[in-house]
Scaffold this motif. Sequence first.
Motif, mmCIF file in Angstrom:
data_model
loop_
_atom_site.group_PDB
_atom_site.id
_atom_site.type_symbol
_atom_site.label_atom_id
_atom_site.label_comp_id
_atom_site.label_asym_id
_atom_site.label_seq_id
_atom_site.Cartn_x
_atom_site.Cartn_y
_atom_site.Cartn_z
ATOM 1 N N ILE A 1 5.763 -3.911 -7.825
ATOM 2 C CA ILE A 1 4.427 -3.797 -7.241
ATOM 3 C C ILE A 1 4.460 -2.912 -6.009
ATOM 4 C CG2 ILE A 1 2.595 -5.075 -6.039
ATOM 5 C CD1 ILE A 1 3.274 -7.450 -7.874
ATOM 6 N N ALA A 2 3.497 -1.987 -5.950
ATOM 7 C CA ALA A 2 3.249 -1.205 -4.743
ATOM 8 C C ALA A 2 1.804 -1.431 -4.325
ATOM 9 C CB ALA A 2 3.490 0.285 -4.985
ATOM 10 N N ILE A 3 1.589 -1.615 -3.042
ATOM 11 C CA ILE A 3 0.234 -1.749 -2.528
ATOM 12 C C ILE A 3 -0.254 -0.365 -2.123
ATOM 13 C CG2 ILE A 3 -1.205 -2.700 -0.688
ATOM 14 C CD1 ILE A 3 0.593 -5.152 -0.696
ATOM 15 N N ARG A 4 -1.360 0.039 -2.707
ATOM 16 C CA ARG A 4 -1.950 1.333 -2.377
ATOM 17 C C ARG A 4 -2.873 1.133 -1.176
ATOM 18 N NH1 ARG A 4 -2.382 6.340 -5.048
ATOM 19 N NH2 ARG A 4 -3.163 7.773 -3.449
ATOM 20 N N ALA B 1 4.234 8.595 0.578
ATOM 21 C CA ALA B 1 3.083 9.403 0.187
ATOM 22 C C ALA B 1 2.981 9.387 -1.332
ATOM 23 C CB ALA B 1 3.235 10.821 0.693
ATOM 24 N N PRO B 2 1.786 9.571 -1.883
ATOM 25 C CA PRO B 2 1.658 9.538 -3.351
ATOM 26 C C PRO B 2 2.558 10.537 -4.063
ATOM 27 C CG PRO B 2 -0.505 9.406 -2.319
ATOM 28 C CD PRO B 2 0.475 9.681 -1.220
ATOM 29 N N ASP B 3 2.772 11.703 -3.448
ATOM 30 C CA ASP B 3 3.590 12.718 -4.123
ATOM 31 C C ASP B 3 5.090 12.502 -3.926
ATOM 32 O OD1 ASP B 3 3.812 13.397 -1.471
ATOM 33 O OD2 ASP B 3 2.955 15.412 -1.685
ATOM 34 N N GLU B 4 5.454 11.447 -3.204
ATOM 35 C CA GLU B 4 6.870 11.134 -3.013
ATOM 36 C C GLU B 4 7.416 10.174 -4.065
ATOM 37 O OE1 GLU B 4 7.836 11.406 1.706
ATOM 38 O OE2 GLU B 4 6.653 9.664 1.074
ATOM 39 N N VAL B 5 6.530 9.623 -4.876
ATOM 40 C CA VAL B 5 6.951 8.644 -5.876
ATOM 41 C C VAL B 5 6.356 9.000 -7.226
ATOM 42 C CG1 VAL B 5 7.161 6.766 -4.206
ATOM 43 C CG2 VAL B 5 4.991 7.115 -5.392
ATOM 44 N N VAL C 1 4.877 -13.587 -4.432
ATOM 45 C CA VAL C 1 4.793 -12.337 -5.195
ATOM 46 C C VAL C 1 5.513 -11.242 -4.408
ATOM 47 C CG1 VAL C 1 3.265 -10.597 -6.203
ATOM 48 C CG2 VAL C 1 2.600 -13.022 -6.233
ATOM 49 N N ARG C 2 6.497 -10.618 -5.015
ATOM 50 C CA ARG C 2 7.307 -9.613 -4.325
ATOM 51 C C ARG C 2 6.633 -8.251 -4.397
ATOM 52 N NH1 ARG C 2 11.382 -5.845 -5.121
ATOM 53 N NH2 ARG C 2 12.932 -5.787 -3.439
ATOM 54 N N VAL C 3 6.508 -7.605 -3.244
ATOM 55 C CA VAL C 3 5.976 -6.249 -3.142
ATOM 56 C C VAL C 3 7.125 -5.321 -2.776
ATOM 57 C CG1 VAL C 3 4.360 -4.728 -1.926
ATOM 58 C CG2 VAL C 3 3.704 -7.099 -2.457
ATOM 59 N N SER C 4 7.200 -4.161 -3.435
ATOM 60 C CA SER C 4 8.333 -3.259 -3.236
ATOM 61 C C SER C 4 8.035 -2.105 -2.288
ATOM 62 C CB SER C 4 8.786 -2.683 -4.586
ATOM 63 O OG SER C 4 9.253 -3.718 -5.434
ATOM 64 N N ALA C 5 6.763 -1.722 -2.164
ATOM 65 C CA ALA C 5 6.456 -0.548 -1.337
ATOM 66 C C ALA C 5 4.968 -0.478 -1.037
ATOM 67 C CB ALA C 5 6.892 0.739 -2.042
ATOM 68 N N PHE C 6 4.654 0.294 0.001
ATOM 69 C CA PHE C 6 3.286 0.746 0.252
ATOM 70 C C PHE C 6 3.199 2.209 -0.177
ATOM 71 C CE2 PHE C 6 3.573 -2.561 3.602
ATOM 72 C CZ PHE C 6 2.411 -3.278 3.336
ATOM 73 N N LYS D 1 -0.046 7.269 6.148
ATOM 74 C CA LYS D 1 0.953 6.480 6.886
ATOM 75 C C LYS D 1 2.354 6.646 6.309
ATOM 76 C CE LYS D 1 -2.262 3.019 8.656
ATOM 77 N NZ LYS D 1 -3.475 3.758 8.297
ATOM 78 N N ALA D 2 2.537 7.672 5.492
ATOM 79 C CA ALA D 2 3.843 7.908 4.872
ATOM 80 C C ALA D 2 4.916 8.083 5.933
ATOM 81 C CB ALA D 2 3.773 9.145 3.983
ATOM 82 N N GLY D 3 6.081 7.525 5.673
ATOM 83 C CA GLY D 3 7.198 7.613 6.590
ATOM 84 C C GLY D 3 7.305 6.432 7.531
ATOM 85 N N LYS D 4 6.250 5.626 7.611
ATOM 86 C CA LYS D 4 6.289 4.443 8.465
ATOM 87 C C LYS D 4 6.913 3.274 7.710
ATOM 88 C CE LYS D 4 2.349 5.737 11.360
ATOM 89 N NZ LYS D 4 1.055 5.312 11.934
ATOM 90 N N ASN D 5 7.072 2.205 8.419
ATOM 91 C CA ASN D 5 7.682 1.021 7.855
ATOM 92 C C ASN D 5 6.969 -0.196 8.425
ATOM 93 O OD1 ASN D 5 9.669 -1.285 7.703
ATOM 94 N ND2 ASN D 5 10.856 0.286 6.640
ATOM 95 N N PHE D 6 6.467 -1.046 7.535
ATOM 96 C CA PHE D 6 5.761 -2.246 7.968
ATOM 97 C C PHE D 6 6.476 -3.477 7.420
ATOM 98 C CE2 PHE D 6 2.247 0.913 7.901
ATOM 99 C CZ PHE D 6 1.949 0.890 9.258
ATOM 100 N N SER D 7 6.951 -4.317 8.326
ATOM 101 C CA SER D 7 7.642 -5.555 7.943
ATOM 102 C C SER D 7 8.795 -5.281 6.985
ATOM 103 C CB SER D 7 6.651 -6.550 7.320
ATOM 104 O OG SER D 7 5.604 -6.851 8.211
ATOM 105 N N GLY D 8 9.523 -4.210 7.270
ATOM 106 C CA GLY D 8 10.661 -3.869 6.435
ATOM 107 C C GLY D 8 10.307 -3.194 5.132
ATOM 108 N N MET D 9 9.035 -2.831 4.960
ATOM 109 C CA MET D 9 8.571 -2.238 3.712
ATOM 110 C C MET D 9 8.250 -0.759 3.936
ATOM 111 S SD MET D 9 8.105 -3.231 0.603
ATOM 112 C CE MET D 9 8.107 -4.981 0.989
ATOM 113 N N PRO D 10 8.857 0.146 3.163
ATOM 114 C CA PRO D 10 8.604 1.578 3.352
ATOM 115 C C PRO D 10 7.213 1.983 2.891
ATOM 116 C CG PRO D 10 9.939 1.236 1.398
ATOM 117 C CD PRO D 10 9.812 -0.107 2.072
#
Length: 338
Positions: free
Chosen positions: A252-255, A295-299, A273-278, A283-292
């Motif tokens: 799961i990624a939260i958009r 950017a949309p074009d990076e994945v 429920v485990r979330v793997s990324a934002f 906000k690309a490049g930031k980290n929230f609560s240990g979660m990377p």
Amino acid sequence: MKMKKLSILMPVRDEESYLQEALDSLLAQSFSDWECLILDDASTDSTPAILSDLAAADGRFKILRSEKPLGIVKALNLLLGKAKTPFCARMDGDDISMPERFLEQLKLIDANDEVDIVGGLVEPVGDCPVGWRDYLSWLNTVVTAGEIRINALTESPLPHPTWLFRTASVKAAGGYREGIFPEDYELFLRLLASGGKFAKADTVTVGWRDHPNRLTRTSKRTSGDAFLKIKAAYFKPLVSAGVFPELSTRPIAIRGAGITGRLLKRELDKAGVRVSAFIDPLKAGKNFSGMPVFAPDEVNQLDYLSLIAIRHRDAREVAVNELNGAGLKFGRDYLLLY
């Protein structure tokens, strides 16, 4: 005396501005085998007098009164407990039921033994700002049982003022629950997670009024955050129940990594429920609560099940269009939660 087929549940408080119009719409129903159970929840305006006059003129109206405010949940459960009919319908003191409403909804639920609740299409009554009009328009596109299921976490696809339900089904589920969440939506999700079935009449059943004093506009239980929290709480039970049969099992990624997306992450954590990324272009490049945050074009978007949680409509539409343009499918590759 023969038992009525339908009980209309109507809790009211200080509804003098619209109450007579709402009651007149019940008197105009083509289906007449009903009783209306009304709880006056400590009104201080002329509501009690309006109700007293009506009950004296028509014995189908049963009036209860609480001298101290009970609140909507206690009021609804009290009325539900009084109902002895096979079916109940919801009605608010500021809305209008269309003349064929109960006839059409009863036809639908009588023809579908597995259905627990039927709703209907809605139209605005009174002032209709753009956001309200857009919401009602969306509601009227969600009609089939499949559409109701797949949109269960987008918004409440069955507006509470349109509900007509099997009394036994809602009583067996425990009725309405108290909490900092919308009581009707929580009940809908609870029934859905336990295998409940829903349908919607494809005709306008209710004229739905929006005004500044409407409970939805004034209660913390119906804030956007309250809706998001209850969606997160029921995400796992709904998935486990097969409500979204095509839904991907990918990570799961939260958009959206703004306040809304981060709230969703916290609430999903609580629900196990485990979330793997934002994924968020701003906000690309930031980290929230240990979660990377990517950017949309990076994945590769196909590597994730995307849960969209973006408060601003324009930004949300950009995300949806991007996912659709990449060949992703709503209900399979992504869901809208805000």
